[in-house]
Design a protein around this motif. Structure first.
Motif, short mmCIF file in Angstrom:
data_model
loop_
_atom_site.label_atom_id
_atom_site.label_comp_id
_atom_site.label_asym_id
_atom_site.label_seq_id
_atom_site.Cartn_x
_atom_site.Cartn_y
_atom_site.Cartn_z
N GLU A 131 26.03 13.82 -31.75
CA GLU A 131 26.13 14.65 -30.55
C GLU A 131 26.42 13.84 -29.29
O GLU A 131 26.87 14.40 -28.29
CB GLU A 131 24.84 15.45 -30.37
CG GLU A 131 24.69 16.61 -31.35
CD GLU A 131 23.42 17.40 -31.11
OE1 GLU A 131 22.54 16.90 -30.38
OE2 GLU A 131 23.31 18.52 -31.65
N THR A 132 26.15 12.56 -29.31
CA THR A 132 26.43 11.73 -28.13
C THR A 132 27.93 11.54 -27.92
O THR A 132 28.37 11.23 -26.81
CB THR A 132 25.78 10.35 -28.27
OG1 THR A 132 26.39 9.64 -29.36
CG2 THR A 132 24.28 10.47 -28.49
N LEU A 147 22.86 11.26 -33.15
CA LEU A 147 23.87 10.26 -32.81
C LEU A 147 25.25 10.89 -32.66
O LEU A 147 25.98 10.57 -31.71
CB LEU A 147 23.90 9.16 -33.88
CG LEU A 147 24.90 8.02 -33.65
CD1 LEU A 147 24.58 7.29 -32.35
CD2 LEU A 147 24.88 7.04 -34.82
N LEU A 185 26.07 4.42 -22.52
CA LEU A 185 24.93 5.02 -23.22
C LEU A 185 24.31 4.09 -24.24
O LEU A 185 23.16 4.28 -24.63
CB LEU A 185 25.37 6.31 -23.93
CG LEU A 185 25.84 7.47 -23.06
CD1 LEU A 185 26.16 8.67 -23.93
CD2 LEU A 185 24.78 7.82 -22.02
N VAL A 193 19.96 6.13 -26.58
CA VAL A 193 19.32 7.44 -26.74
C VAL A 193 17.95 7.32 -27.40
O VAL A 193 17.59 8.07 -28.29
CB VAL A 193 20.21 8.46 -27.50
CG1 VAL A 193 21.42 8.82 -26.66
CG2 VAL A 193 20.65 7.95 -28.86
#
Length: 247
Positions: free
Chosen positions: A37-38, A35, A120, A78
């Motif tokens: 890294e998004t 999470l 996203l 994701v």
């Protein structure tokens, strides 16, 4: 000498009080690398802090709250539904973050995160939220009774029954006509306005002290929720005289 001791004790008490006040303004949040890294947290946390004056620290141990797979579903993206689990519900910062993240402002902040022009994350769909919690194999007779007792203040729950419900609120028959009716009924407690007054033990979070239920809460357990699903499964969909356009 006694005066110095009193002074030192007073100073210690001031430090303790200052530390407690500071902790009230700090949220220790844990989130998996997938999470973080998004970039979502870098997007939403400064906005939350600016709004509430609560500073968020990302930690791996002893968190006040966790974004992961358990707790209240708050958004999806994701490849999974993300939940907020509050481990310290009496902590003011936890309460502020939970309230902000589930508010319209918080939801808009999450869904507005679009680093490459494409969002996203989205709000969790009702079907995904409850898929692991309930099955439509309950007692339909009980479901009718529960619907009468706990849903008829707003909805007409039986075909042909008049004098119940609110005129602007769709009947169970109309809701049954929608293509996503099963998800709507299974996850009604996450669809507005229900979260403001619905209690399902071990599923819904408690109402924050600062935002109590505006009406007498509707409380039901998972067996009753399964029963309502069983009842609605067997009821006829309302004939609205044409194809439904779902918005």
């Amino acid at each position: 000498m006694l005066g110095i001791r009193r002074f030192l004790v007073s100073l210690c008490l001031i430090w303790v009080a200052a530390g407690a006040w500071a902790d009230d303004r700090v949220l220790r949040l844990s989130a998996p690398e997938a999470l973080t890294e998004t970039g979502l947290l870098k997007h939403i946390l400064p906005r939350f802090s600016l709004k509430t004056q609560v500073r968020v620290e990302l930690v791996s141990d002893r968190p006040d709250a966790i974004l992961g797979t358990e707790g209240r579903a708050v958004f999806e993206g994701v490849g999974q539904v993300w939940h907020l689990q509050v481990l310290n519900p009496d902590h003011p910062a936890s309460d502020r973050f939970s309230g902000w993240l589930t508010s319209q402002v918080g939801k808009n902040t999450v869904t507005g995160f679009a680093p490459d022009g494409t969002a996203l994350f989205s709000l969790p769909s009702a079907r995904q939220v409850v898929a692991v919690q309930v099955e439509a194999d309950g007692d339909a007779v009980l479901g009718l009774q529960v619907s009468r007792d706990k849903c008829s203040r707003c909805h007409v729950v039986e075909d042909g029954k008049r004098g119940f419900g609110i005129g602007s609120t769709p009947s169970f028959g109309v809701l049954r006509s929608l293509p996503d009716w099963e998800g709507r009924f299974a996850g009604f407690y996450v669809l507005n306005p229900h979260p403001a007054f619905t209690i399902i033990p071990d599923v819904t979070p408690p109402f924050p002290d600062s935002r109590p239920s505006p009406i007498v809460p509707v409380t039901l357990n998972l067996d009753e929720l399964e029963a309502i699903l069983a009842y609605v499964t067997g009821m006829p969909a309302a004939d609205l005289g044409g194809d439904l356009v779902h918005q």
